[in-house]
Write an enzyme that holds these catalytic residues in place. Structure first.
Site, mmCIF file in Angstrom:
data_model
loop_
_atom_site.group_PDB
_atom_site.id
_atom_site.type_symbol
_atom_site.label_atom_id
_atom_site.label_comp_id
_atom_site.label_asym_id
_atom_site.label_seq_id
_atom_site.Cartn_x
_atom_site.Cartn_y
_atom_site.Cartn_z
ATOM 1 N N GLU A 194 0.886 -1.174 0.000
ATOM 2 C CA GLU A 194 0.000 0.000 0.000
ATOM 3 C C GLU A 194 0.917 1.214 0.000
ATOM 4 O O GLU A 194 1.455 1.596 1.038
ATOM 5 C CB GLU A 194 -0.865 0.012 1.269
ATOM 6 C CG GLU A 194 -1.884 -1.097 1.368
ATOM 7 C CD GLU A 194 -3.030 -0.929 0.396
ATOM 8 O OE1 GLU A 194 -3.207 0.185 -0.139
ATOM 9 O OE2 GLU A 194 -3.729 -1.909 0.147
ATOM 10 N N CYS B 249 -2.386 9.424 2.461
ATOM 11 C CA CYS B 249 -1.973 8.780 1.204
ATOM 12 C C CYS B 249 -2.997 9.034 0.106
ATOM 13 O O CYS B 249 -2.640 9.257 -1.042
ATOM 14 C CB CYS B 249 -1.782 7.286 1.425
ATOM 15 S SG CYS B 249 -3.191 6.475 2.169
HETATM 16 P P1 NDP Z 1 8.235 5.072 4.711
HETATM 17 O O1 NDP Z 1 8.254 4.334 3.419
HETATM 18 O O2 NDP Z 1 9.361 5.968 5.008
HETATM 19 O O3 NDP Z 1 8.157 4.053 5.944
HETATM 20 C C1 NDP Z 1 7.118 3.123 6.069
HETATM 21 C C2 NDP Z 1 7.546 2.045 7.029
HETATM 22 O O4 NDP Z 1 8.615 1.299 6.454
HETATM 23 C C3 NDP Z 1 8.068 2.565 8.360
HETATM 24 O O5 NDP Z 1 7.676 1.710 9.402
HETATM 25 C C4 NDP Z 1 9.561 2.493 8.160
HETATM 26 O O6 NDP Z 1 10.278 2.429 9.360
HETATM 27 C C5 NDP Z 1 9.691 1.214 7.381
HETATM 28 N N1 NDP Z 1 10.941 1.056 6.648
HETATM 29 C C6 NDP Z 1 11.869 1.994 6.328
HETATM 30 N N2 NDP Z 1 12.877 1.429 5.616
HETATM 31 C C7 NDP Z 1 12.569 0.109 5.485
HETATM 32 C C8 NDP Z 1 13.211 -0.988 4.831
HETATM 33 N N3 NDP Z 1 14.350 -0.856 4.174
HETATM 34 N N4 NDP Z 1 12.616 -2.189 4.890
HETATM 35 C C9 NDP Z 1 11.440 -2.355 5.534
HETATM 36 N N5 NDP Z 1 10.789 -1.348 6.162
HETATM 37 C C10 NDP Z 1 11.344 -0.127 6.135
HETATM 38 O O7 NDP Z 1 6.851 5.828 4.745
HETATM 39 P P2 NDP Z 1 6.316 6.863 5.827
HETATM 40 O O8 NDP Z 1 6.322 6.233 7.180
HETATM 41 O O9 NDP Z 1 7.038 8.140 5.643
HETATM 42 O O10 NDP Z 1 4.788 7.018 5.411
HETATM 43 C C11 NDP Z 1 4.360 7.900 4.429
HETATM 44 C C12 NDP Z 1 4.118 7.191 3.124
HETATM 45 O O11 NDP Z 1 3.165 6.165 3.327
HETATM 46 C C13 NDP Z 1 3.525 8.087 2.068
HETATM 47 O O12 NDP Z 1 4.128 7.842 0.816
HETATM 48 C C14 NDP Z 1 2.065 7.673 2.027
HETATM 49 O O13 NDP Z 1 1.432 7.946 0.815
HETATM 50 C C15 NDP Z 1 2.177 6.221 2.306
HETATM 51 N N6 NDP Z 1 0.910 5.706 2.811
HETATM 52 C C16 NDP Z 1 0.179 4.867 2.013
HETATM 53 C C17 NDP Z 1 -1.058 4.419 2.432
HETATM 54 C C18 NDP Z 1 -1.854 3.473 1.596
HETATM 55 O O14 NDP Z 1 -2.739 2.843 2.146
HETATM 56 N N7 NDP Z 1 -1.617 3.329 0.313
HETATM 57 C C19 NDP Z 1 -1.631 4.834 3.700
HETATM 58 C C20 NDP Z 1 -0.778 5.712 4.468
HETATM 59 C C21 NDP Z 1 0.452 6.110 4.005
HETATM 60 P P3 NDP Z 1 10.836 3.790 10.020
HETATM 61 O O15 NDP Z 1 9.686 4.732 10.137
HETATM 62 O O16 NDP Z 1 11.312 3.334 11.321
HETATM 63 O O17 NDP Z 1 11.909 4.290 9.091
#
Ligand code: NDP
Length: 501
Positions: free
Chosen positions: A247, A281
């Protein structure tokens, strides 16, 4: 993995074993959490696997009873969780309450419908196999890893967690480093109603903890976050052929047709673009307005958006930008648009005062400007004039993203919705699909694949298990070496009669 005593002074200190979650409104420490090691993550998955049998054997009714008890507990402690969400994200009390109302509605739906959607059922065996009984059931995968973002720290991961649990899986959840406390709260309240086994656990830490979860041997990985990280997750999971649900981000368009209720459209654009400080999102990011109603629409949006103020008080219209690095992205999108000839009809670069960003509404934005093509994730709106609704559809479909969309039109709403390449569309409203638990939620293209919510969201965390049972011998049985050549000729004749005309 669990919440620890609040002694560490700042984020990421203490030899990397603990970190603090901070209130983006004040910088104050909300709580401290441990940084899980790769071994911790593997151990959590091992424990979840041990718990799988208990959870699967409870059956749909047993799990429903536990999930209903959890829902009631969450309702009872709603204000506490709302306060925690507001503290870790900075969002206003009402934005957090709205998020929780949706969490509870979805949890109720998933628990109630899992048996009907996934349980064993008879399937018609067809003319050629009339002598067999056929049945189908959807079985849990085992252990599901969930990685979530910070913007809706309860709603977005619960779209996977609640549905995966209802389908009979155990779950290991890695919340965003910005909202670990919300993850811990969800898992610990679940533990109160299911104390016997660690059916739902949380592992906290930074991105590498998420990466460790991808490699930990889970049976499926459900990721919600940016497209960029989603690609890394998919690559990591490919190593072990772990299936993924992605997602990812969006750049959701709104279409305002010639026959739109312009007041309703302006209201939808302002709320859909600005609530939760635009950190949604599927929030409204770009609006294409038919020439005939453009001036009136821009006037109304300007009037409405100018009245809104961000702030840290619980009654503020919206809160701060949760993730500090996002402020620079918002600034670069606004600056790039203005440099390329766009006009700000509300706010401008001066509206960006970290951690707060006041509403910014841009018009005449070039189609290739960052603000028109990349996810801004701030309280900004890009409004562009188009000849008519059909031109708006072409523009809306022009990006690689395809998450949600909205259409305002009195007579052509559903027709225009049908032409949009994306997972969900709201006609004459914004984001309504996210509040309908029976509707699947998810994107196409750069917005990811797979679905949370609804029947598809339950099936996403299962595998289909098909069984046939021979009831009696058939006159024509081609699947044996005992068949004669006449058998095949008769089968072919039957196929010609049944399907050849
Ligand atoms: P990120 O992609 O930065 O992070 C998402 C999650 O992935 C966090 O828990 C993060 O941990 C973790 N993460 C980071 N690096 C890795 C890796 N290499 N491997 C596995 N996991 C990893 O997104 P954001 O948290 O900044 O969220 C915002 C984004 O989410 C926006 O693009 C938004 O559009 C999208 N989003 C999509 C939705 C949907 O349903 N389609 C709903 C809500 C948001 P950590 O935070 O600790 O770095």
């Amino acid at each position: 993995m669990t919440q620890t005593a609040p002694t560490t002074p700042a984020r990421g200190e203490d030899e990397g074993r603990r970190f603090a979650s901070l209130d983006p409104r004040t910088g104050e420490v909300v709580g401290h959490h441990s940084v899980a090691s790769e071994d911790d993550v593997r151990e959590a998955v091992r424990m979840a696997r041990d718990a799988s049998e208990f959870w699967a054997e409870l059956g749909f009714d047993g799990r429903r009873a536990r999930l209903d008890a959890w829902r009631k507990l969450l309702v009872k402690r709603l204000e506490e969780l709302q306060t925690l969400i507001s503290a870790e994200t900075g969002k206003s009390a009402d934005d957090a309450r709205t998020e929780l109302a949706l969490v509870i509605d979805h949890l109720h739906w998933a628990a109630k419908h899992a048996g009907k959607v996934l349980g064993k059922r008879k399937i018609s065996s067809g003319m050629l196999m009339y002598n067999h009984a056929a049945s189908l059931e959807y079985r849990p995968l085992g252990v599901v890893g969930v990685i979530g973002p910070w913007n809706y720290p309860a709603f977005t991961p619960m779209g996977s967690i609640a549905y995966a649990l209802a389908a009979g899986n155990t779950v290991v959840f890695k919340p965003s480093e910005f909202t670990p406390g919300v993850g811990v709260f969800l898992a610990s309240t679940f533990g109160e109603v299911v104390p016997e086994f660690p059916v739902f656990q949380v592992v906290t830490g930074f991105g590498d903890v998420g990466a460790a979860l991808c490699k930990s041997g889970v049976d499926k990985l459900a990721f919600t976050g940016s497209t960029q990280t989603g690609k890394k997750v998919m690559a990591a999971c490919a190593e072990s052929l772990t299936p993924v649900l992605l997602e990812c981000g969006g750049k959701d368009p709104m279409i305002v047709a010639e026959d739109a209720d312009v007041m309703a459209a302006a209201d939808g654009a302002v709320w859909g673009g600005i609530f939760n400080a635009g950190q949604t999102c599927a929030g409204v990011e770009r609006v294409y307005v038919a020439e005939a109603v453009y001036e009136e629409f821009v006037r109304l949006v300007t009037e409405k958006a100018s009245k809104l103020r961000p702030g840290g008080q619980s009654n503020a219209d919206f809160g701060p930008i949760t993730m500090p690095a996002q402020v620079g992205i918002i600034q670069s999108h606004v600056a790039d648009a203005l440099e390329r000839g766009a006009r700000a009809v509300v706010g401008g670069l001066e509206s960006i005062r970290a951690p707060y960003v006041e509403p910014v509404v841009l018009v005449d934005v070039p189609a290739d400007a960052k603000a028109a093509v990349e996810e801004t994730f701030g309280p900004t709106l890009v409004i562009n004039r188009v000849a008519d609704a059909d031109e708006a559809v072409r523009q809306a479909n022009s990006l690689a993203y395809g998450l949600g969309a909205s259409v305002f039109s009195r007579n052509r709403g559903e027709e225009l919705a049908g032409k949009l390449r994306c997972g969900m569309v709201s006609v004459n409203s914004v984001l309504a699909y996210a509040s309908v638990p029976g509707l699947p939620f998810g994107g196409v293209g750069d917005s990811g694949f797979g679905r949370i919510h609804g029947e598809d969201g339950l099936r996403e965390f299962t595998y289909a298990h098909s069984v046939t049972r021979k009831r009696f011998g058939a006159v024509l049985d081609p699947m044996t070496y005992e068949r004669g050549s006449r058998t095949i000729r008769r089968v072919v004749r039957l196929v010609r009669v049944l399907y050849g005309r």
